[in-house]
Design an enzyme around this catalytic site. Structure first.
Site, PDB file in Angstrom:
ATOM      1  N   CYS A 183     -24.240 -55.392   5.997  1.00  0.00           N
ATOM      2  CA  CYS A 183     -23.670 -54.716   4.826  1.00  0.00           C
ATOM      3  C   CYS A 183     -24.272 -55.260   3.532  1.00  0.00           C
ATOM      4  O   CYS A 183     -24.354 -56.470   3.330  1.00  0.00           O
ATOM      5  CB  CYS A 183     -22.155 -54.903   4.826  1.00  0.00           C
ATOM      6  SG  CYS A 183     -21.327 -54.202   3.382  1.00  0.00           S
ATOM      7  N   CYS A 225      -9.368 -38.258   8.116  1.00  0.00           N
ATOM      8  CA  CYS A 225     -10.833 -38.205   8.094  1.00  0.00           C
ATOM      9  C   CYS A 225     -11.370 -37.026   8.897  1.00  0.00           C
ATOM     10  O   CYS A 225     -12.445 -36.494   8.578  1.00  0.00           O
ATOM     11  CB  CYS A 225     -11.417 -39.502   8.650  1.00  0.00           C
ATOM     12  SG  CYS A 225     -11.271 -40.918   7.539  1.00  0.00           S
ATOM     13  N   CYS A 253     -19.541 -41.236   5.340  1.00  0.00           N
ATOM     14  CA  CYS A 253     -19.666 -42.651   5.000  1.00  0.00           C
ATOM     15  C   CYS A 253     -20.586 -43.376   5.970  1.00  0.00           C
ATOM     16  O   CYS A 253     -21.377 -44.246   5.569  1.00  0.00           O
ATOM     17  CB  CYS A 253     -18.289 -43.323   4.956  1.00  0.00           C
ATOM     18  SG  CYS A 253     -17.331 -43.209   6.484  1.00  0.00           S
ATOM     19  N   CYS A 260     -22.281 -52.684  -3.040  1.00  0.00           N
ATOM     20  CA  CYS A 260     -22.781 -51.352  -2.710  1.00  0.00           C
ATOM     21  C   CYS A 260     -21.593 -50.401  -2.640  1.00  0.00           C
ATOM     22  O   CYS A 260     -20.556 -50.737  -2.059  1.00  0.00           O
ATOM     23  CB  CYS A 260     -23.515 -51.380  -1.373  1.00  0.00           C
ATOM     24  SG  CYS A 260     -24.146 -49.779  -0.821  1.00  0.00           S
ATOM     25  N   CYS A 316     -24.504 -45.165   4.804  1.00  0.00           N
ATOM     26  CA  CYS A 316     -24.762 -46.609   4.768  1.00  0.00           C
ATOM     27  C   CYS A 316     -26.261 -46.887   4.873  1.00  0.00           C
ATOM     28  O   CYS A 316     -26.887 -46.536   5.884  1.00  0.00           O
ATOM     29  CB  CYS A 316     -24.016 -47.322   5.894  1.00  0.00           C
ATOM     30  SG  CYS A 316     -24.285 -49.116   5.876  1.00  0.00           S
ATOM     31  N   ASP A 349      -6.347 -60.381  -2.253  1.00  0.00           N
ATOM     32  CA  ASP A 349      -7.709 -60.483  -1.730  1.00  0.00           C
ATOM     33  C   ASP A 349      -8.147 -61.867  -1.238  1.00  0.00           C
ATOM     34  O   ASP A 349      -8.783 -61.967  -0.193  1.00  0.00           O
ATOM     35  CB  ASP A 349      -8.686 -59.967  -2.798  1.00  0.00           C
ATOM     36  CG  ASP A 349     -10.108 -59.818  -2.279  1.00  0.00           C
ATOM     37  OD1 ASP A 349     -10.268 -59.563  -1.084  1.00  0.00           O
ATOM     38  OD2 ASP A 349     -11.045 -59.956  -3.073  1.00  0.00           O
ATOM     39  N   CYS A 395     -17.287 -40.152  -0.071  1.00  0.00           N
ATOM     40  CA  CYS A 395     -16.061 -39.674   0.588  1.00  0.00           C
ATOM     41  C   CYS A 395     -15.502 -38.439  -0.118  1.00  0.00           C
ATOM     42  O   CYS A 395     -15.249 -38.467  -1.333  1.00  0.00           O
ATOM     43  CB  CYS A 395     -15.006 -40.775   0.602  1.00  0.00           C
ATOM     44  SG  CYS A 395     -13.457 -40.246   1.397  1.00  0.00           S
ATOM     45  N   CYS A 431     -20.943 -45.897   0.759  1.00  0.00           N
ATOM     46  CA  CYS A 431     -19.997 -45.330   1.724  1.00  0.00           C
ATOM     47  C   CYS A 431     -18.720 -44.856   1.043  1.00  0.00           C
ATOM     48  O   CYS A 431     -18.060 -43.916   1.503  1.00  0.00           O
ATOM     49  CB  CYS A 431     -19.690 -46.323   2.845  1.00  0.00           C
ATOM     50  SG  CYS A 431     -18.765 -47.796   2.342  1.00  0.00           S
ATOM     51  N   CYS A 484     -15.306 -35.706   9.698  1.00  0.00           N
ATOM     52  CA  CYS A 484     -16.227 -36.161   8.652  1.00  0.00           C
ATOM     53  C   CYS A 484     -16.781 -37.549   8.978  1.00  0.00           C
ATOM     54  O   CYS A 484     -16.043 -38.447   9.387  1.00  0.00           O
ATOM     55  CB  CYS A 484     -15.522 -36.204   7.298  1.00  0.00           C
ATOM     56  SG  CYS A 484     -16.571 -36.790   5.935  1.00  0.00           S
TER      57      CYS A 484
END
Length: 347
Positions: free
Chosen positions: A213, A187, A193, A240, A197, A133, A247, A243, A190
């Site tokens: 965001c 996906c 998400c 948050c 938001c 990360d 799913c 989103c 769909c």
């Protein structure tokens, strides 16, 4: 029957707590770099100057380490046992993103990566580098290229087995490993998400404006949160999950209770805003020791809690908010003034 080196790596990765493991060539995500540069040129990274500063290294594995020949992508599940949206209507408590309710994932994932790296160097002498990360690495496109999932319309990695609750780790190696087929997009039509938001940060499928965001606004943004987004933040005080939580692929994910490092700390599951607003710097550091939340510091965290308090419609919070009007940090003081005005208007 003799196992291939790839099979051995998968087996060892599973022993170390990784639920997903895949392989790709180091040049397997050629579109990721140009997409990153277009995103940066549009200014959608906001104040995250570190993304701009090392963009050439982030754009591809070769940009960071030209010797890399293969990428090993790994995932640890942090699927929650509870519905991340359950506290949406609880104005007097703060909502903390699932990933930050337990211990710092950087430490847990890096520990597993280093153990796998030590084993791999002994098993197949080579050079390698591990990343979690914080390095200039495009984890999600590389993980998709390695077949452990695909990037959903919210831009996060999605897996048919684990939903989108995966912490990603990446190993660059000089080994020539047999690549897996890249992940296929499942996906379909769909768009839950995108609809979920709160601030419209997902501007199109797989297009996100970080400046809108809530995760960016509550974690990365150092100054005042723009007024236009404050009401939409609700009671979210760190990150948050909206989103992610909506799913449909998450219904196949089992909660990650087996990995104790990611179990939510009781005091972070539904913390009361009044208690959080009483934290001074020392108390903040003590409470969030070993947590990724500690990184943003007390002032930014209190700013977030003040915005949540202003959205609470709970007059009882006035006593907790009022002292912050005199905070030496002007960002905190302004947030307190805003929260008091909102509470006054809702009473």
């Amino acid at each position: 029957m003799t196992m291939t080196i790839e099979q051995e790596i998968r087996q060892k990765a599973a022993e170390l707590g990784f639920v997903a493991c895949g392989f790709a060539r180091a040049d397997a995500a050629p579109d990721a770099g140009p997409r990153l540069l277009r995103w940066l040129d549009a200014g959608r990274h906001g104040e995250m100057g570190w993304m701009e500063a090392r963009k050439s290294e982030r754009a591809s594995p070769a940009g960071l380490w030209p010797e890399a020949r293969s990428v090993i992508a790994l995932g640890m599940s942090y699927a929650p046992a509870r519905d991340p949206l359950a506290l949406a209507g609880e104005g007097e408590v703060g909502r903390i993103s699932v990933y930050a309710q337990g211990g710092d994932y950087h430490k847990a994932v890096k520990k597993g990566l280093k153990a796998l790296a030590r084993w791999l160097v002994e098993r197949a002498p080579s050079e390698l580098k591990v990343f979690v990360d914080t390095a200039p690495v495009m984890e999600k496109p590389l993980a998709a290229a390695a077949g452990i999932g695909w990037q959903g319309k919210h831009t996060n990695l999605l897996s048919r087995e684990h939903g989108n609750w995966l912490f990603l780790g990446i190993i660059y190696t000089t080994l020539e490993l047999q690549p897996d087929a890249p992940g296929r997009d499942h996906c379909g039509s769909c768009a839950r998400c995108i609809a979920a938001c709160p601030t419209g940060a997902i501007t199109a499928p797989r297009e996100i404006d970080a400046r809108r965001c809530i995760s960016y606004l509550t974690i990365e943004l150092a100054g005042p949160i723009p007024h236009e987004y404050r009401a939409a933040i609700g009671n979210r005080i760190y990150g948050c999950d909206d989103c992610l939580a909506v799913c449909p692929w998450n219904r196949f994910a089992e909660d990650a209770a087996a990995n104790r490092a990611f179990l939510p700390r009781a005091e972070l599951a539904a913390p009361r805003l009044a208690d959080l607003l009483s934290l001074d710097d020392a108390a903040f550091r003590a409470m969030f020791a070993g947590s990724p939340i500690k990184r943003i510091g007390r002032n930014r965290f209190i700013r977030n809690c003040l915005v949540a308090a202003g959205n609470s419609a709970a007059p009882d919070l006035v006593r907790a908010v009022a002292p912050h009007r005199a905070d030496p940090d002007p960002v905190v003081a302004e947030a307190a003034d805003w929260a008091l005005a909102r509470l006054s208007a809702s009473s």
